[in-house]
Write a protein that holds these residues in place. Structure first.
Motif, PDB file in Angstrom:
ATOM      1  N   TYR A 287      -8.836  84.642  45.927  1.00 21.72           N
ATOM      2  CA  TYR A 287      -9.849  85.626  45.539  1.00 21.72           C
ATOM      3  C   TYR A 287      -9.337  87.072  45.439  1.00 21.72           C
ATOM      4  CZ  TYR A 287     -10.976  87.833  50.025  1.00 21.72           C
ATOM      5  OH  TYR A 287     -10.921  88.573  51.159  1.00 21.72           O
ATOM      6  N   PRO A 288      -8.365  87.499  46.319  1.00 22.07           N
ATOM      7  CA  PRO A 288      -7.958  88.912  46.183  1.00 22.07           C
ATOM      8  C   PRO A 288      -7.294  89.210  44.840  1.00 22.07           C
ATOM      9  CG  PRO A 288      -7.207  87.991  48.278  1.00 22.07           C
ATOM     10  CD  PRO A 288      -7.684  86.847  47.448  1.00 22.07           C
ATOM     11  N   ARG A 289      -6.764  88.195  44.162  1.00 17.59           N
ATOM     12  CA  ARG A 289      -6.084  88.442  42.888  1.00 17.59           C
ATOM     13  C   ARG A 289      -6.914  87.927  41.722  1.00 17.59           C
ATOM     14  NH1 ARG A 289      -0.373  85.768  43.428  1.00 17.59           N
ATOM     15  NH2 ARG A 289       0.153  87.128  41.702  1.00 17.59           N
ATOM     16  N   ASN A 290      -8.093  87.425  42.037  1.00 16.25           N
ATOM     17  CA  ASN A 290      -8.886  86.742  41.026  1.00 16.25           C
ATOM     18  C   ASN A 290      -9.830  87.698  40.322  1.00 16.25           C
ATOM     19  OD1 ASN A 290     -10.395  85.031  39.509  1.00 16.25           O
ATOM     20  ND2 ASN A 290     -11.164  83.805  41.219  1.00 16.25           N
ATOM     21  N   GLU A 291      -9.642  87.824  39.031  1.00 16.24           N
ATOM     22  CA  GLU A 291     -10.505  88.666  38.218  1.00 16.24           C
ATOM     23  C   GLU A 291     -11.948  88.182  38.261  1.00 16.24           C
ATOM     24  OE1 GLU A 291     -10.436  89.692  33.587  1.00 16.24           O
ATOM     25  OE2 GLU A 291      -8.576  88.899  34.396  1.00 16.24           O
ATOM     26  N   ALA A 293     -13.482  86.636  40.794  1.00 17.85           N
ATOM     27  CA  ALA A 293     -13.883  86.325  42.168  1.00 17.85           C
ATOM     28  C   ALA A 293     -15.371  86.587  42.344  1.00 17.85           C
ATOM     29  CB  ALA A 293     -13.082  87.172  43.142  1.00 17.85           C
ATOM     30  N   MET A 294     -15.979  85.759  43.194  1.00 13.24           N
ATOM     31  CA  MET A 294     -17.393  85.944  43.505  1.00 13.24           C
ATOM     32  C   MET A 294     -17.524  86.147  44.996  1.00 13.24           C
ATOM     33  SD  MET A 294     -18.901  82.941  41.084  1.00 13.24           S
ATOM     34  CE  MET A 294     -17.752  81.769  41.665  1.00 13.24           C
ATOM     35  N   GLN A 295     -18.696  86.618  45.422  1.00 11.45           N
ATOM     36  CA  GLN A 295     -18.923  86.858  46.840  1.00 11.45           C
ATOM     37  C   GLN A 295     -18.592  85.609  47.657  1.00 11.45           C
ATOM     38  OE1 GLN A 295     -19.442  89.832  48.055  1.00 11.45           O
ATOM     39  NE2 GLN A 295     -19.283  88.895  50.074  1.00 11.45           N
ATOM     40  N   ILE A 296     -19.012  84.469  47.148  1.00  6.54           N
ATOM     41  CA  ILE A 296     -18.853  83.220  47.883  1.00  6.54           C
ATOM     42  C   ILE A 296     -17.371  82.882  48.106  1.00  6.54           C
ATOM     43  CG2 ILE A 296     -19.006  81.841  45.755  1.00  6.54           C
ATOM     44  CD1 ILE A 296     -20.515  80.651  49.001  1.00  6.54           C
ATOM     45  N   GLN A 321     -24.576  77.076  40.310  1.00  3.74           N
ATOM     46  CA  GLN A 321     -25.168  78.425  40.394  1.00  3.74           C
ATOM     47  C   GLN A 321     -24.289  79.483  39.741  1.00  3.74           C
ATOM     48  OE1 GLN A 321     -24.529  76.326  42.952  1.00  3.74           O
ATOM     49  NE2 GLN A 321     -25.748  76.798  44.755  1.00  3.74           N
TER      50      GLN A 321
ATOM     51  N   TYR B   6     -23.410  72.475  49.019  1.00  3.73           N
ATOM     52  CA  TYR B   6     -23.232  73.739  48.317  1.00  3.73           C
ATOM     53  C   TYR B   6     -24.340  74.078  47.360  1.00  3.73           C
ATOM     54  CZ  TYR B   6     -20.677  70.768  44.975  1.00  3.73           C
ATOM     55  OH  TYR B   6     -20.289  69.791  44.118  1.00  3.73           O
ATOM     56  N   SER B   7     -25.215  73.096  47.087  1.00  3.24           N
ATOM     57  CA  SER B   7     -26.341  73.469  46.229  1.00  3.24           C
ATOM     58  C   SER B   7     -27.313  74.369  46.978  1.00  3.24           C
ATOM     59  CB  SER B   7     -27.050  72.209  45.734  1.00  3.24           C
ATOM     60  OG  SER B   7     -27.494  71.489  46.851  1.00  3.24           O
ATOM     61  N   LYS B   8     -27.191  74.389  48.303  1.00  2.00           N
ATOM     62  CA  LYS B   8     -28.092  75.243  49.093  1.00  2.00           C
ATOM     63  C   LYS B   8     -27.650  76.704  49.106  1.00  2.00           C
ATOM     64  CE  LYS B   8     -29.750  71.792  52.322  1.00  2.00           C
ATOM     65  NZ  LYS B   8     -29.005  71.090  53.373  1.00  2.00           N
ATOM     66  N   ILE B   9     -26.409  76.941  48.708  1.00  2.00           N
ATOM     67  CA  ILE B   9     -25.897  78.309  48.759  1.00  2.00           C
ATOM     68  C   ILE B   9     -26.685  79.169  47.774  1.00  2.00           C
ATOM     69  CG2 ILE B   9     -23.866  79.754  48.379  1.00  2.00           C
ATOM     70  CD1 ILE B   9     -22.185  77.253  49.068  1.00  2.00           C
ATOM     71  N   LYS B  11     -27.991  81.912  45.131  1.00  2.00           N
ATOM     72  CA  LYS B  11     -27.358  82.315  43.882  1.00  2.00           C
ATOM     73  C   LYS B  11     -26.706  83.699  43.977  1.00  2.00           C
ATOM     74  CE  LYS B  11     -27.715  81.574  39.131  1.00  2.00           C
ATOM     75  NZ  LYS B  11     -28.123  81.816  37.883  1.00  2.00           N
ATOM     76  N   LYS B  13     -24.846  84.795  46.074  1.00  2.00           N
ATOM     77  CA  LYS B  13     -23.439  84.680  46.506  1.00  2.00           C
ATOM     78  C   LYS B  13     -22.512  84.499  45.312  1.00  2.00           C
ATOM     79  CE  LYS B  13     -23.882  84.324  51.100  1.00  2.00           C
ATOM     80  NZ  LYS B  13     -23.304  85.285  52.016  1.00  2.00           N
ATOM     81  N   PHE B  14     -23.094  84.111  44.191  1.00  2.00           N
ATOM     82  CA  PHE B  14     -22.251  83.816  43.040  1.00  2.00           C
ATOM     83  C   PHE B  14     -22.160  84.989  42.079  1.00  2.00           C
ATOM     84  CE2 PHE B  14     -23.003  79.725  44.808  1.00  2.00           C
ATOM     85  CZ  PHE B  14     -21.837  79.032  44.558  1.00  2.00           C
ATOM     86  N   GLU B  15     -22.279  86.178  42.641  1.00  2.00           N
ATOM     87  CA  GLU B  15     -22.134  87.337  41.786  1.00  2.00           C
ATOM     88  C   GLU B  15     -20.656  87.663  41.632  1.00  2.00           C
ATOM     89  OE1 GLU B  15     -24.270  91.235  42.693  1.00  2.00           O
ATOM     90  OE2 GLU B  15     -25.785  89.635  42.606  1.00  2.00           O
ATOM     91  N   LEU B  16     -20.258  87.991  40.431  1.00  2.00           N
ATOM     92  CA  LEU B  16     -18.840  88.314  40.216  1.00  2.00           C
ATOM     93  C   LEU B  16     -18.498  89.634  40.895  1.00  2.00           C
ATOM     94  CD1 LEU B  16     -18.228  87.389  36.471  1.00  2.00           C
ATOM     95  CD2 LEU B  16     -17.300  86.266  38.482  1.00  2.00           C
ATOM     96  N   ILE B  17     -17.411  89.643  41.643  1.00  2.00           N
ATOM     97  CA  ILE B  17     -16.995  90.905  42.251  1.00  2.00           C
ATOM     98  C   ILE B  17     -15.615  91.352  41.761  1.00  2.00           C
ATOM     99  CG2 ILE B  17     -18.390  90.728  44.342  1.00  2.00           C
ATOM    100  CD1 ILE B  17     -15.884  89.604  45.741  1.00  2.00           C
ATOM    101  N   GLY B  18     -14.954  90.518  40.981  1.00  2.00           N
ATOM    102  CA  GLY B  18     -13.642  90.904  40.445  1.00  2.00           C
ATOM    103  C   GLY B  18     -12.559  90.869  41.497  1.00  2.00           C
ATOM    104  N   HIS B  19     -11.335  91.120  41.038  1.00  2.00           N
ATOM    105  CA  HIS B  19     -10.234  91.049  42.004  1.00  2.00           C
ATOM    106  C   HIS B  19     -10.174  92.303  42.842  1.00  2.00           C
ATOM    107  CE1 HIS B  19      -7.613  93.788  39.815  1.00  2.00           C
ATOM    108  NE2 HIS B  19      -7.962  93.160  38.713  1.00  2.00           N
TER     109      HIS B  19
END
Lengths: 355, 342, 324
Positions: A287-291, A293-296, A321, B6-9, B11, B13-19
């Motif tokens: 994740y630290p290098r992943n463009e 990356a998601m919170q999870i 999701q 994992y279907s309970k996680i 949504k 949490k699945f926000e993109l945050i980038g590297h």
């Protein structure tokens, strides 16, 4: 297909002064008879440690924390050293990277090639030498009879690697582990060695585990590919699936960071450096290098998501999701190509059915 | 089953945050250690080496401290108190209480010769009535001085010679190596005897004799290491940056061979001590009333049948020093170069 | 050379360079045996070949790590092999720098990163005081994508890619015009190779650098270089624009080299056929680099020129057909 080797939940750590290095953090894969499985990864990804643990050639400070390595219905992790010695060389053989150092400089090559045979099987010296000769011919050493009594320094680098292969194959092992066998060689020699390995595999039906960081070589030799990162397999599938339908962002990065036939404007580079396995990141190690990356990713280790019966990838991007992302251009091209292949295949099958 | 999990996680949490920020991912977690800190950490794990280091420290401290705090004057003769057995205050074990066997009978020697009640010779006295303990301190001091001089010679002569020879290469190197070969062909003993025809026997003569040949091994090792390091890419880089040969030798080569130099020095110390002991033993070394461990051994050996402690005591001290130096050198080698082990 | 090339400034002109080792003895090695090429200001010239072909030796001869046996190396109009005066040598050392292959051997393990980078600054007194020196080092660290806090650390604490960047920073500290990159990426992991190559290209733009890029990986060389020279046993066998060499290399050795490169594409790999190079028998014909088309040189004899010209034309025609 028949499984020859089954690795399950393998975890290996090394004790160092700085602390415990978690080199392998839960690796699982199967090896089928007669196939070539390529393990790709960067230095420190754990690819060499994995195979060395199969051969039980790990350094003294290594601990196998958990896991089983099933070979012929027996767990190699539970075997004692003596039993392992019988397996090494006879059932599982290994080729190392450097052909200069993996041969004994003070022994003739005839003796070196015949040695494993003499050790593992009750066989006369003459018979062993004959088999050695046969094998040296098979791996393409010219004038093999004359050269049986030569010493390693009288051969070129490529020929030495051929001899190393002959030594590994003389007992007709079930599994051949090749640890970067072509990295130290020039491209033209590399091509010869790879051709040789493919040729021999066809002849004696050995399963090969091919470790390398060179994706070009992988595309050439592999039936299946496992991509390793940070001590885990992140994606595994058939060669076609990995190269044309990659799903893990690390595989995307790897594939796009190599220049291909088509000229690109700028090379795609994965930012940052590989993880420090002294203190591996929680969640997805990438994740630290992943463009993408998601919170999870920072919290939970992703499980394997199945893409096809032969293709799995450990990335949260495949969760229902997850948002849809657009991979780098190079990957988009590859995905399109994959769809084209699949469509063609469907058409062929349809036609076959009609017929 | 995993599917359920994992279907309970949620949504979100699945926000993109980038590297991560480049700087963040390039951070180095481990604490920064210099080479010597790292080596020291490894040396500390080697119990034998640490114990040796402590013992050597103590021996050195006592040997040199004894200049001021010697229990007795090591050169003062007192024929009246000659050949006394050890007597340690508060201990009444035979052999350490001033008694000795005379024709099957235990006799208190101290009473016999009239030593005052409060005078103790912890290790007894020699045939001239000198306190053995004080003489051992003095002898140890002499041996250690010779050891340290050997080390300094190794460092100054050997390292410089080896560095120059290795750095210059070519013809200079060939000539310097031939000179070394000639020098190393002369036996030490011959050099010593030749020197004795000119100088008086003593520490200075021994040191001079060692100056002729003692540094040769070091010079050879340093040359070999220099040749190896000279081809490293960081030396090439320094050359292309315009660094001068001398700076390259001092800044790039010397620090990188320092571990080898130190280890070699540690091994040459016991050799030097032993060389001195050997010379003194055969009577070519120090002269009385000075003492060295070799001399004490030589004297004790003459009376070994009657007064064995006269030989045991210096022999034990010499052995302990030698073993400790060797163990320490061994430990240092492993600490500096962990790959050489196993 | 060709007319339109004269507008570009030749920064490095190598003429008939020979570098023999153990000259005149029985074990004489002709590492570089009479090669000539020019490098233009601001371009990247790639030098490819297999190990032992003399490509690294060429780089080292140019930067005066070796004394050439014969030939002329002219940098910026001055013959490098004739530099005698100290001041001129210092000037040359500042202008030409090198990036090395092995990130583990090219940094002194006993020096802090700050001192490694500042070595050139110290030698040539490029800093006015300590603060200026630290400032320069910090700027360089940031320029190559490292953190300034890394300056106080030792090389062994860094990964291969980070070390290579430190090596680049050390070379840049001298503000050179010309950098010889001696296989700078071959010891690095795939994902890191791209980082270093991108960094080198970015720096080239920013600092107006000229590169001599030595490597054995033809696909990467083709990507980074404007022109490529292919070396085989101490000789240049083909020189030309990188696109042209990569797509229409005509010398048999170039063809063999190109046919051996594996690409990350299973379909391409299935159809790739390797061409084996058989060195031409010495028929006594005088061979040298001859121009067969504009800017495209092949090592051949006078009579072979038309043969190669036809081969080149055929190859080009074939590709066009495919595209149509």
């Amino acid at each position: 297909m028949e499984k020859v080797l089954e690795v399950k939940d393998l975890k290996i750590s090394f004790d160092t002064f700085a602390g415990k290095v978690h080199a392998i953090r839960g690796v699982e894969f199967d090896l089928y008879r007669g196939e070539t499985l390529a393990i790709v990864g960067e230095s420190g990804s754990g690819k060499s440690v994995t195979t060395r643990s199969i051969m039980r050639l790990l350094a003294k400070n290594a601990n196998v924390d958990s896991g089983t390595i099933m070979f012929k219905n027996e767990d190699l992790n539970k075997k004692d050293d003596k039993a392992m010695q019988k397996i090494r060389g006879r059932d599982i053989a290994m080729i190392f990277q450097d052909p200069m150092t993996s041969l004994n400089p003070t022994m003739t090559i005839g003796k070196q090639v015949a040695e494993p045979l003499r050790k593992h099987e009750k066989i006369s010296k003459k018979e062993a030498m004959n088999t050695a000769l046969e094998l040296l011919r098979l791996v393409g050493i010219p004038d093999a009879e004359k050269r049986l009594n030569n010493y390693p320094h009288q051969f070129s680098g490529g020929q030495r690697q051929r001899i190393v292969i002959a030594i590994a194959l003389i007992c007709r092992p079930e599994i051949l582990i090749a640890d970067e066998p072509t990295t130290a060689l020039d491209v033209t020699i590399q091509a010869q060695i790879i051709e040789l390995m493919k040729d021999i595999q066809e002849k004696i039906r050995t399963s090969i585990i091919f470790i390398t960081h060179d994706l070009g070589v992988v595309a050439n030799v592999a039936d299946r590919v496992a991509v390793m990162y940070g001590g885990r397999i992140v994606e595994i599938g058939t060669s076609e699936e990995i190269f044309y339908n990659p799903q893990h962002p690390y595989t995307w990065g790897l594939l796009s960071s190599m220049p291909t036939l088509e000229t690109q404007d700028s090379l795609y580079a994965i930012p940052g450096s590989p993880p420090d396995l002294l203190d591996p990141p929680t969640g997805d190690a990438f994740y630290p290098r992943n463009e993408f990356a998601m919170q999870i990713d920072t919290e939970e280790t992703p499980p394997f998501f199945e893409i096809s019966p032969t293709h799995k990838a450990a990335t949260w991007l495949l969760a229902p999701q997850a948002p849809k992302v657009t991979p780098p251009q190079e990957i988009v091209n590859r995905h399109q190509h994959f769809q084209k292949i699949m469509k063609e295949r469907e058409l062929v099958q349809k036609k076959l059915r009609e017929v | 089953m995993a599917e359920m999990d994992y279907s309970k996680i949620p949504k979100e949490k699945f926000e993109l945050i980038g590297h991560q920020d480049a700087a963040e991912s390039e951070k180095i977690a481990a604490p920064s250690l210099t080479f010597f800190q790292d080596s020291w950490r490894r040396l500390k794990k080697n119990k034998a080496a640490v114990i040796s280091l402590v013992i050597l420290g103590l021996i050195t401290l006592i040997a040199f401290g004894a200049i001021w705090l010697s229990p007795k004057d090591p050169t003062k003769q007192n024929v009246q108190f000659a050949n006394l057995p050890p007597k340690i205050p508060g201990i009444s074990v035979d052999g350490f209480n001033g008694t000795t066997l005379v024709r099957g009978q235990r006799v208190d020697k101290y009473e016999q010769v009239g030593v005052p009640e409060d005078v103790y010779f912890i290790l007894g006295t020699d045939s001239l009535g000198r306190d053995l303990l004080s003489r051992i301190f003095m002898g140890t001091r002499a041996s250690l001085i010779i050891a340290f001089v050997a080390a300094i010679l190794d460092l100054s002569f050997g390292v410089t010679y080896g560095l120059i020879s290795g750095m210059k290469g070519g013809r200079v190197d060939s000539i310097m190596q031939r000179i070394l070969e000639v020098l190393s062909g002369i036996p030490n003993l011959v050099v010593m005897i030749l020197f004795l025809t000119i100088f008086k026997p003593g520490i200075l003569t021994i040191i001079l004799a060692m100056a002729v040949t003692g540094w040769i091994t070091m010079a050879r090792i340093v040359r070999a290491q220099t040749l190896k390091i000279k081809d490293q890419e960081y030396v090439l880089a320094a050359t292309t940056l315009g660094q001068s040969q001398i700076s390259i030798a001092l800044k790039h080569i010397l620090p990188n061979i320092s571990s080898v130099v130190i280890v070699q020095m540690m091994f040459s110390i016991p050799t030097a001590i032993f060389f001195e002991a050997f010379l003194s033993f055969i009577g070519l070394g120090l002269t009385p009333p000075n003492a060295s461990l070799g001399m004490l051994l030589s004297e004790g050996y003459k009376l070994f049948r009657f007064l064995p402690h006269l030989m045991w005591a210096p022999a034990i001290v010499l052995s302990v020093i030698m073993i400790c130096f060797n163990l320490l050198a061994d430990g240092m080698r492993d600490a500096f170069d962990p790959k050489m082990k196993d | 050379m060709v007319a339109d090339k004269t507008q570009e400034k030749i920064i490095l002109d190598v003429e008939n360079l020979k570098q023999y080792f153990n000259e005149g003895q029985r074990d004489e090695v002709r590492a570089v045996d009479g090669i000539s090429f020019q490098i233009f200001e601001g371009e990247t010239f790639g030098l490819v070949g297999e190990s032992g072909c003399g490509k690294s030796t060429t780089g080292r001869s140019i930067i005066r790590l070796y004394h050439p046996t014969a030939g002329k190396i002219e940098f910026d109009g001055e013959d490098v092999s004739k530099i005698k005066r100290r001041a001129d040598m210092e000037h040359f050392r500042r202008d030409v720098q090198m990036i090395y292959q092995d990130p583990y051997a090219s940094l002194n393990p006993r020096m802090k990163v700050r001192d490694i980078i500042a070595e050139g600054i110290d030698i040539h007194h490029l800093a006015t005081d300590v603060d200026d020196r630290n400032q320069q080092v910090n700027d360089l660290l940031e320029l190559v994508g490292l953190d300034r806090s890394h300056g106080t650390r030792y090389p062994h604490e860094f990964s291969g890619g980070q070390r290579q960047r430190i090596g680049i920073a050390r070379a840049l500290a001298m503000q050179p015009k010309f950098i010889i990159c001696d296989e700078p990426i071959s010891a690095l992991d795939v994902s890191i190779q791209a980082q270093v190559v991108n960094l080198l290209m970015e720096l080239q733009q920013k600092k107006k650098l000229t590169y001599l890029f030595i490597a054995h990986d033809l696909s990467m060389v083709k990507y980074i270089s404007d022109r490529i020279g292919v070396m085989y046993y101490g000789k240049l066998v083909e020189v030309g624009k990188s696109e042209e060499i990569y797509n229409f290399g005509v010398h048999p050795y170039t063809e063999s080299l190109l046919s051996a490169i594996p690409l990350p594409d299973p379909e391409h790999e299935r159809t790739r056929r390797r061409i084996v190079y058989k060195p031409a028998v010495n028929d006594g014909a005088e061979r040298e680099l001859r121009e067969i088309s504009e800017g495209h040189f092949v090592y051949c004899s006078e009579e072979e020129v038309p043969v190669f010209q036809k081969k080149l034309a055929d190859k080009k025609a074939q590709t066009e057909k495919v595209e149509v």
